[in-house]
Design an enzyme around this catalytic site. Structure first.
Site, PDB file in Angstrom:
ATOM      1  N   SER A 165       0.829  -1.198   0.000  1.00 45.67           N
ATOM      2  CA  SER A 165       0.000   0.000   0.000  1.00 45.67           C
ATOM      3  C   SER A 165       0.869   1.256   0.000  1.00 45.67           C
ATOM      4  O   SER A 165       1.639   1.464  -0.937  1.00 45.67           O
ATOM      5  CB  SER A 165      -0.964  -0.044   1.191  1.00 45.67           C
ATOM      6  OG  SER A 165      -1.955   0.938   1.085  1.00 45.67           O
ATOM      7  N   ASP A 260     -10.355  -4.330  -4.195  1.00 44.58           N
ATOM      8  CA  ASP A 260      -9.534  -3.219  -3.730  1.00 44.58           C
ATOM      9  C   ASP A 260      -9.661  -2.040  -4.692  1.00 44.58           C
ATOM     10  O   ASP A 260      -9.363  -2.175  -5.879  1.00 44.58           O
ATOM     11  CB  ASP A 260      -8.069  -3.682  -3.659  1.00 44.58           C
ATOM     12  CG  ASP A 260      -7.138  -2.642  -3.052  1.00 44.58           C
ATOM     13  OD1 ASP A 260      -7.583  -1.512  -2.762  1.00 44.58           O
ATOM     14  OD2 ASP A 260      -5.952  -2.972  -2.865  1.00 44.58           O
ATOM     15  N   HIS A 290      -8.114  -5.057   0.280  1.00 42.56           N
ATOM     16  CA  HIS A 290      -6.914  -4.263   0.520  1.00 42.56           C
ATOM     17  C   HIS A 290      -6.340  -4.620   1.887  1.00 42.56           C
ATOM     18  O   HIS A 290      -7.071  -4.800   2.857  1.00 42.56           O
ATOM     19  CB  HIS A 290      -7.252  -2.769   0.476  1.00 42.56           C
ATOM     20  CG  HIS A 290      -6.037  -1.910   0.585  1.00 42.56           C
ATOM     21  ND1 HIS A 290      -5.189  -1.700  -0.485  1.00 42.56           N
ATOM     22  CD2 HIS A 290      -5.502  -1.233   1.633  1.00 42.56           C
ATOM     23  CE1 HIS A 290      -4.191  -0.924  -0.101  1.00 42.56           C
ATOM     24  NE2 HIS A 290      -4.359  -0.626   1.174  1.00 42.56           N
TER      25      HIS A 290
END
Length: 321
Positions: A165, A260, A290
């Site tokens: 991320s 996601d 996610h």
């Protein structure tokens, strides 16, 4: 087409939606981080986030930099000798939350599976420390690790970066800077649902604006908090997808999740690298949300994904050249 989420993933998402404070509504980010850290240490938290692999020795070290000291968590495989390959891993959390412990389940299994030392540095978090603090910290931490390779028992010629991320953003930025500045040489980059574009909304975000763990509103809030007064800059240190060139970047393994909103960030970065002739392995994981590699207790496919990372790093970094 997205795959149906596992029952435990759905249950986790429902609890999270009911109990968690969205980042866009938070008033005290330090308190929110402390609450998250406490949760991770509870029995339920350890079940959700996983425990470090018992096949590695885990320790904390300090990385002294100019005007500040960063903490790092080192996962060292046992039963192997000599200077080990090294993976420098950057945690996620929207540049606002998170810690090296958050990715300990993945990092320790990568260490155990590859025989590499995995070092996860902390970095300064926004909004207290907005851009470019995190990019400065991760770049300088990488340099410190390479400079102290002998003391750390690592081989700087077998170096990879990894991040999930926001950490995937920072890993991509580090790889670009290493090429632009002539080193250190990075043999591979593992980018796990990376956030490589700060502003543009791609199709996956428009199609999935309110998925578990990360929503479109969360993404906007994280970007504003991280960028602060620099919001709007097109600097590739913020959005590595905006780099003028991707030539010469290290081979990459890009992992994405089918549930996601950040999915197309990974797809766009894959395409940019491939168009520049960079070797890319890409996989989209089904029934995954996610952050799933930090949530092995509630997303079953996390175990398969970490095995894929081990396989990739074993082939690109660990094997003698």
């Amino acid at each position: 087409m997205t795959a149906p989420l596992a029952p435990r993933t759905k249950a986790f998402a429902a609890i999270l939606k009911r109990l968690a404070t969205p980042v866009e509504e938070a008033q005290d980010h330090a308190a929110l981080r402390a609450e998250r850290d406490r949760l991770m240490r509870t029995p339920v938290g350890r079940m959700v986030f996983g425990r470090p692999d018992r096949r590695v020795r885990t320790e904390s070290i300090e990385i002294p930099l100019k005007g500040r000291t960063l903490r790092a968590v080192v996962h060292r495989p046992t039963g192997v000798g000599g200077a080990r390959p090294v993976v420098v891993n950057f945690h996620g959390g929207g540049w606002v939350q998170g810690s090296p412990e958050q990715s300990a389940w993945t990092a320790s299994r990568v260490a155990a599976g590859t025989g590499a030392v995995v070092i996860s540095p902390s970095y300064r978090l926004a909004p207290e420390h907005p851009f470019p603090a995190a990019t400065d910290d991760t770049w300088e931490a990488l340099g410190w690790i390479v400079e102290h390779a002998e003391k750390l028992g690592i081989d700087p010629d077998r170096l990879a970066v990894m991040g999930d991320s926001a950490g995937g953003n920072l890993a991509a930025v580090v790889a670009q800077r290493a090429v632009a500045l002539g080193g250190p040489r990075i043999a591979a980059q593992v980018l796990i649902y990376p956030a490589v574009e700060m502003y543009d909304k791609f199709a996956s975000e428009l199609r999935m604006p309110d998925e578990p763990v990360l929503s479109s509103a969360n993404m906007s809030a994280f970007a504003h908090l991280y960028m602060g007064d620099s919001y709007g800059t097109t600097d590739p240190l913020a959005s590595p997808l905006r780099a003028e060139s991707f030539d010469g970047l290290p081979p990459a393994f890009i992992l994405t999740a089918d549930h996601d909103p950040l999915l197309d960030n990974g797809v766009r970065y894959r395409d940019a690298l491939q168009n520049a002739g960079v070797r890319v392995r890409y996989r989209e994981y089904p029934a995954a949300i996610h952050g799933f590699l930090s949530l092995p207790g509630v997303v079953p496919v996390a175990a398969e994904a970490v095995d894929d990372i081990v396989d990739y790093l074993g082939a690109t970094v660990v094997v003698p050249r």
